[in-house]
Design a protein around this motif. Structure first.
Motif, PDB file in Angstrom:
ATOM      1  N   GLN A 215      24.321  42.323  55.855  1.00 57.09           N
ATOM      2  CA  GLN A 215      24.043  42.001  54.330  1.00 57.09           C
ATOM      3  C   GLN A 215      23.910  43.411  53.675  1.00 57.09           C
ATOM      4  N   ILE A 216      23.546  44.309  54.105  1.00 57.92           N
ATOM      5  CA  ILE A 216      23.426  45.555  53.402  1.00 57.92           C
ATOM      6  C   ILE A 216      24.788  46.183  53.319  1.00 57.92           C
ATOM      7  N   GLY A 217      25.640  46.234  54.334  1.00 54.48           N
ATOM      8  CA  GLY A 217      26.969  46.568  54.339  1.00 54.48           C
ATOM      9  C   GLY A 217      27.655  45.501  53.261  1.00 54.48           C
ATOM     10  N   GLY A 218      27.391  44.459  53.187  1.00 53.80           N
ATOM     11  CA  GLY A 218      28.210  43.708  52.171  1.00 53.80           C
ATOM     12  C   GLY A 218      27.705  43.922  50.802  1.00 53.80           C
ATOM     13  N   ALA A 219      26.549  44.181  50.690  1.00 56.92           N
ATOM     14  CA  ALA A 219      26.040  44.707  49.367  1.00 56.92           C
ATOM     15  C   ALA A 219      26.940  45.882  48.912  1.00 56.92           C
ATOM     16  N   PHE A 220      27.155  46.810  49.864  1.00 55.67           N
ATOM     17  CA  PHE A 220      27.769  47.945  49.650  1.00 55.67           C
ATOM     18  C   PHE A 220      28.948  47.940  49.383  1.00 55.67           C
ATOM     19  N   LEU A 221      29.896  46.942  50.165  1.00 55.56           N
ATOM     20  CA  LEU A 221      31.292  46.726  50.031  1.00 55.56           C
ATOM     21  C   LEU A 221      31.511  45.965  48.512  1.00 55.56           C
ATOM     22  N   ALA A 222      30.508  45.224  48.045  1.00 60.16           N
ATOM     23  CA  ALA A 222      30.663  44.287  46.840  1.00 60.16           C
ATOM     24  C   ALA A 222      30.870  45.498  45.657  1.00 60.16           C
ATOM     25  N   PHE A 223      29.667  46.360  45.984  1.00 61.68           N
ATOM     26  CA  PHE A 223      29.563  47.566  44.916  1.00 61.68           C
ATOM     27  C   PHE A 223      30.839  48.332  44.791  1.00 61.68           C
ATOM     28  N   PHE A 224      31.507  48.685  46.017  1.00 63.70           N
ATOM     29  CA  PHE A 224      32.633  49.618  46.369  1.00 63.70           C
ATOM     30  C   PHE A 224      33.904  49.005  45.664  1.00 63.70           C
ATOM     31  N   ILE A 225      33.925  47.629  45.804  1.00 59.28           N
ATOM     32  CA  ILE A 225      35.046  46.895  45.025  1.00 59.28           C
ATOM     33  C   ILE A 225      35.245  46.371  43.719  1.00 59.28           C
ATOM     34  N   ALA A 226      33.836  46.418  43.274  1.00 57.58           N
ATOM     35  CA  ALA A 226      33.796  45.576  42.089  1.00 57.58           C
ATOM     36  C   ALA A 226      34.682  46.120  40.995  1.00 57.58           C
ATOM     37  N   GLY A 227      34.714  47.362  40.895  1.00 54.57           N
ATOM     38  CA  GLY A 227      35.836  47.745  39.740  1.00 54.57           C
ATOM     39  C   GLY A 227      37.012  47.362  39.973  1.00 54.57           C
ATOM     40  N   SER A 228      37.438  46.954  41.244  1.00 54.68           N
ATOM     41  CA  SER A 228      38.940  46.719  41.402  1.00 54.68           C
ATOM     42  C   SER A 228      39.193  45.226  41.410  1.00 54.68           C
TER      43      SER A 228
END
Length: 573
Positions: A281-294
């Motif tokens: 879940q923490i990994g999913g939160a990070f990846l959501a942040f990581f790709i949100a701009g794209s």
């Protein structure tokens, strides 16, 4: 307790029930409504644990973590995920232990943990709902991968994602154990690869993540409303422990020789699933942040998008294909478990209501069919709302079961053992069943803002608190009288000379099949021993073996051997 038998009911002829080929095939049936016998529990603790943990390869955790972070920002999301993980871990310990010790699934455990024989039918539906809701969510994630990677329309993808699971699940633990063991290393490597790559190439992203605000009105800072709402979504996964114990019931008996390995497997594959779950879940939160701009906030919680961009950091030419493969592998691993556990739950539910059992395999199609309908209805788009509501009911159920195991039993308010057979249980036990109903009703009212915004945000915690308090209260008020309707009266002891469940077999006087002693009860109506399934399906006895008067006191210890006190069982070789 005085045993009152209906003297006017004529005894049924011996050997009066037969089952179809699916039901008689142990490899297909997996003892879906029964105690898992020693003769079938041939796997090592490692294989059982690996199979159980293989089922948590699901990517809904990434979607859930991403949704919580996008809605409530970094700080609230982290606190919510960790708070939910602590609750899930602690409640999972006693459930895993008792299931592995008594070799029974979640439904049979619930029956004897304060709900009664028919009282647990409602929890079977709650559990079945968990399996088809998450099958639908996981299938939707897989269909998104098929659409992006193979250009298959979503509607068709939903059908493919449903049909591909069926062959694996039909053969139960035998096939699933092999599939989960062999695919687990590949899945683990692919899951962590994007995080390792980002850590090497863009390590600053992790510190930037701590300032991620998402759509939160309070930004990245902590908000108690955000914590409560986020934890409510994460707590919907509390029923996952049921899927874990569907496998843990096949653990070998704990002995001095395997004690450490037994405990490691039970704790690691039981409550331990949430450690990896919270990290995902923490990994999913990070990846959501990581790709949100794209990709934008609306798509940032889709695991296929997260892994396409994650793999793109080190394998750009094949990132889409690799991500598609990873998502498909993950979803096959988890939806096999969802369909399998759902078939067990529906089997338990319908056997008690209809007194018929066509076999576990039939209910695989029912569970997958409901999930397919949810997928076609777009359930993924309502992720937070569906899971936030569901968590209120699920945690009330789990809370009531746990309270009986960790409070009532040590205080001797309930029997020290788990009794699951219809022949020995009351239909309803107000201790667990009543606690769950009241806790669910109050928490659902809170969810719909009967107690304001904070009551809605923390409604699952209200359910947990009420269930844990009401269960021992009702046990005291009823003096534990609704746990055991009649004592075990077979001559053959339940425990062997080694203190472990007896492996001696008795022949059921109804289906004329041999089963191990813990699965058998004495039946005055059939004038012999009866297996737990035939007992469940019997319509003509009208529970004549049980007292029709005032309920008796709690029988605190395992039933003793009482030679000559009950019907003489037909013995197997």
């Amino acid at each position: 307790m005085t045993e009152i038998v209906d003297k006017q009911a004529p005894p049924a002829p011996p050997g009066s029930r037969t089952y179809n080929g699916w039901t008689q095939n142990d490899t297909l049936e997996d003892y879906s409504l029964r105690y898992a016998p020693k003769s079938f529990r041939r796997w090592t603790p490692y294989v059982v644990a690996t199979t159980a943990l293989g089922g948590i390869a699901y990517l809904a955790d990434f979607a859930i973590g991403g949704s919580i972070a996008l809605s409530h920002g970094f700080s609230s999301a982290m606190v919510a995920i960790l708070a939910a993980a602590v609750v899930i871990f602690l409640t999972g310990i006693p459930i895993s232990y008792y299931s592995a010790k008594y070799s029974i699934d979640m439904d049979l455990l619930t029956r004897g943990a304060g709900f009664g024989y028919l009282g647990s039918t409602l929890t079977s539906v709650i559990y079945a709902s968990f399996t088809f809701i998450f099958f639908a969510l996981e299938g939707s994630i897989m269909a998104q991968a098929l659409e992006l990677g193979l250009h298959i329309p979503l509607a068709l993808g939903y059908v493919i994602c449903s049909l591909v699971i069926l062959p694996l699940v039909v053969y139960g633990m035998t096939a699933l154990s092999r599939m989960q063991v062999w695919t687990q290393p590949v899945w683990l490597v692919l899951m962590v690869a994007p995080f390792v790559s980002i850590a090497i190439q863009e390590p600053g992203k992790f510190s930037e993540f701590t300032h991620f605000a998402g759509d939160s009105p309070t930004g990245s800072s902590i908000s108690m409303l955000g914590v409560g709402a986020g934890a409510g979504v994460a707590l919907s996964l509390i029923a996952q422990i049921g899927e874990q114990v569907d496998y843990l019931r096949f653990m070998p008996d704990k002995t001095p020789e395997n004690g450490r390995r037994w405990w490691a497997a039970v704790l690691g594959a039981g409550p331990g699933w949430v450690v990896l779950g919270a990290l995902k879940q923490i990994g999913g939160a990070f990846l959501a942040f990581f790709i949100a701009g794209s990709v934008g906030l609306s798509k940032a919680n889709e695991p296929i998008q997260q892994y396409v961009h994650g793999f793109g950091t080190f394998a750009a030419p094949v990132a889409l294909g690799l991500a598609t493969f990873f998502v498909i592998l993950s979803q096959i691993k988890i939806n096999s478990t969802n369909a399998y556990s759902g078939s067990l739950s529906w089997s338990n539910f319908f056997s008690r209501l209809t007194h018929r059992h066509p076999g576990r395999v039939v209910y695989i199609f029912l569970n997958v069919g409901i999930a397919l309908a949810l997928m076609e209805g777009g359930v993924f788009g309502f992720l937070n709302a569906v899971l936030g509501f569901y968590s209120n009911v699920a945690i009330a159920w789990i809370g009531a079961v746990v309270a009986d195991l960790v409070i009532n039993k040590p205080l001797k308010l309930s029997p020290s053992y788990i009794e699951f057979k219809r022949a020995h249980l009351y239909h309803f036990n107000p201790v667990g069943f009543g606690s769950m109903l009241i806790a669910s009703a109050v928490s659902i009212a809170a969810y719909f803002e009967a107690f304001g915004a904070y009551g809605k945000a923390f409604s699952p915690f209200i359910a947990l608190f009420l269930a844990m308090v009401l269960s021992p209260l009702f046990a005291v008020l009823t003096k534990g009288r609704y746990y055991i309707a009649r004592v075990d009266d077979l001559d053959e002891p339940l425990l062997g000379a080694d203190g472990l469940p007896s492996a001696a077999t008795l022949t059921c006087s109804v289906c004329t099949t041999e089963f191990e002693r813990p699965d058998m009860a004495g039946c005055p109506f059939h004038q012999g021993a009866i297996c737990s399934l035939c007992c469940s399906l019997e319509k003509d006895c009208h529970d004549s073996c049980k007292s029709a008067g005032t309920p008796g006191p709690v029988d605190l210890a395992m039933p003793a051997v009482r030679p000559g006190s009950g019907p003489s069982p037909a013995r197997g070789r």
